[in-house]
Enzyme design. Structure first.
Site: not given
Length: 355
Positions: A101, A289, A292, A315
């Protein structure tokens, strides 16, 4: 004249740090991240965060201050990405998918195409599994115009994390495309990825069988596909399930569950199926999930993006806050925390900085 630092409070967790570093690299705006993971039992940079930071610095000759294990404050002065073949070793079961990420956005907005071999955890707690990242996240950003090669060489589990993946950018068409999706499309089929290392071959087969039976009860009219993986090992042990639901429009959602001490295989299967069922029953196109993870991509894309997600998470809100610090954007969020929400933004159509 030295650029002013973008200041980011990283107390909520590693996500703020990863997004701040990625956007700093993309925009060439230096940043200060402080209070790193201050709200976590073990504060500061863990091995995965440190390795991501050092890797981004290495592939771009960026200057870093505070890059030591446990540091609660770092300063990052970004430079341009270079070509090269890089070996990266997290050194623990730190998540490879979380480390990526930090790297994915900078690679999209660079004309360079470095390649990576990364050692660490591929399927570990509190992070996206390898199959979820490949089948859901990287599939999603391909719709926006960015394609990556992301291949599994060896699974890595907690606590040893001896996994290995290869990773590189194939192409990116800039600016990224905006995204609009507020309704879930027809469910086409569900794929079961069952894997085990260091267990008898029957372990992954049993996980797959248990999961398939549960899915047939919940989705009697939906086609199922199975991929069962068994690896012999004397120094690594782990097993798990990832489920990927594929919809008519090409979007996907997923869930994962890992084998743990005193956790029977039936419970592993039940957890994965129940989470997937909740996501599908929400009738929202983006799972909680994925939401974000795609926030900075929406902000950088050209034009208006809107999506609905199954649940608004902290998040997601934290990533929105970081994106708004680096970019001239303002997100609109309709919904309450932990409940379904609609998220919109007018992206800036970013094409990258001159090299």
């Amino acid at each position: 004249m030295e650029k002013e630092l973008i200041e980011v409070d990283g107390r909520s967790g590693g996500q703020c740090l990863r997004t701040a570093l990625a956007l700093s690299s993309v925009t060439k705006k230096p940043c200060l991240v402080f209070n790193i993971r201050a709200n976590r039992p073990k504060k500061g940079l863990a091995q995965q965060h440190l390795t991501g930071l050092n890797t981004l610095a290495k592939i771009s000759d960026s200057k870093v201050k505070g890059n030591v294990l446990g540091a609660e404050r770092i300063v990052f002065y970004p430079k341009s990405i270079k070509e090269g073949n890089y070996g990266v070793n997290i050194g623990t079961a730190g998540s490879i998918t979380l480390l990526l990420q930090t790297l994915t956005l900078p690679l999209i907005f660079s004309p360079k195409k470095p390649s990576f071999r990364i050692f660490g955890g591929t399927d570990v707690p509190f992070s996206p599994s390898f199959n979820y990242s490949k089948e859901v996240f990287y599939q999603f950003i391909s719709f926006l115009g960015a394609k990556f090669s992301f291949n599994l060489k060896k699974r890595g589990y907690y606590p040893k994390g001896k996994g290995l993946i290869s990773f590189s950018k194939i192409s990116s068409k800039l600016p990224l495309k905006p995204f609009y999706k507020v309704e879930q499309d027809k469910l086409n089929f569900i794929k079961i990825f069952a894997h085990s290392t260091g267990y008898p071959k029957e372990a992954s087969e049993n996980l797959s069988s248990l999961t398939k039976k549960l899915l047939q009860e919940k989705f009697p009219l939906v086609d199922l596909d199975e991929e069962t993986e068994f690896n012999e090992s004397i120094d690594e042990k782990g097993a798990g399930i990832t489920l990927i639901a594929k919809f008519k429009d090409g979007l996907r959602t997923g869930s994962s569950s890992l084998q743990e001490k005193n956790k029977p295989p039936k419970k592993v299967a039940v957890q994965a199926v129940e989470f997937l069922l909740n996501e599908i029953n929400s009738l929202k196109p983006i799972d909680s999930h994925l939401a974000d993870q795609i926030i900075p991509f929406m902000a950088l894309a050209k034009g208006h993006s809107t999506f609905e997600t199954s649940a608004l998470t902290y998040h997601t809100l934290n990533n929105i806050s970081v994106a708004e610090k680096f970019l001239d954007v303002k997100f609109e969020v309709k919904g309450k925390i932990t409940e379904p929400a609609e998220i919109s933004v007018e992206g800036i159509g970013f094409k990258g900085q001159s090299e």
